[in-house]
Design a protein around this motif. Sequence first.
Motif, short mmCIF file in Angstrom:
data_model
loop_
_atom_site.label_atom_id
_atom_site.label_comp_id
_atom_site.label_asym_id
_atom_site.label_seq_id
_atom_site.Cartn_x
_atom_site.Cartn_y
_atom_site.Cartn_z
N HIS A 30 5.97 -16.78 5.33
CA HIS A 30 5.73 -17.76 6.40
C HIS A 30 5.18 -19.06 5.82
CE1 HIS A 30 3.36 -19.50 9.81
NE2 HIS A 30 4.52 -19.26 10.42
N GLN A 43 6.88 -22.72 5.94
CA GLN A 43 6.19 -23.89 6.50
C GLN A 43 6.22 -25.06 5.51
OE1 GLN A 43 2.32 -22.26 7.59
NE2 GLN A 43 2.81 -22.55 9.76
N ASN A 60 9.65 -26.45 5.43
CA ASN A 60 9.89 -27.21 6.66
C ASN A 60 9.22 -28.57 6.60
OD1 ASN A 60 10.81 -27.59 9.37
ND2 ASN A 60 8.76 -27.06 10.10
N SER A 61 7.99 -28.60 6.08
CA SER A 61 7.27 -29.87 5.96
C SER A 61 8.01 -30.83 5.02
CB SER A 61 5.85 -29.59 5.46
OG SER A 61 5.15 -30.79 5.29
#
Length: 200
Positions: free
Chosen positions: A160, A164, A167-168
Amino acid sequence: MGRGKVELKRIENPTSRQVTFSKRRNGLLKKAFELSILCDAEVALIILSPSGKIYQFSSHDINRTIAMYRNQVGLPESNNSSFRQARTMEFGRNNENEELRRSIDNLEMRLKNLAGEELDMLGMQELKQLERQLKTGVERIRSQMGRVISENISLLKGKHKALQEENSRLQKRVKLHELHYADPSSSRISGPNAYMQFIS
């Protein structure tokens, strides 16, 4: 047309010798059985294989038959005879096999009891002991499940976090792309200055 005469001599090939031994041994045992039934004869047959394994047939109590034979031919009783030694070895093997069978039966019954089957023969003390064993087993299973779940949670958290971060990074690239290709007439800053402002 009958078969040719078989020359009686030792068979040199070990496999052929073993096959012949097995076939002729079974034939002898069958003939001894038939003789005892058809003629109401008291028959005792003992065969020792080359490896020392004993095969026997007796229509009556073999010890009585042997005692009668020894008496008829005038042989004295001997406690150290080869036959008694062979009988003792066979008895030991039979006891060992019986012990193994009992152990297997006990283990099978124990597995059934642990599965909650065939409990009628168990007394209160045995049932309590079985209950303690099951509780201990359940505790160990739960402990192992807890470890596995904890490891899976840690693994998922790591995935996860990695997602993240990815994604950032992707969002920053999209914003940079938008700033770079923005309309020059808008109030937004474009070009290299926009990039420097974005990363600062």
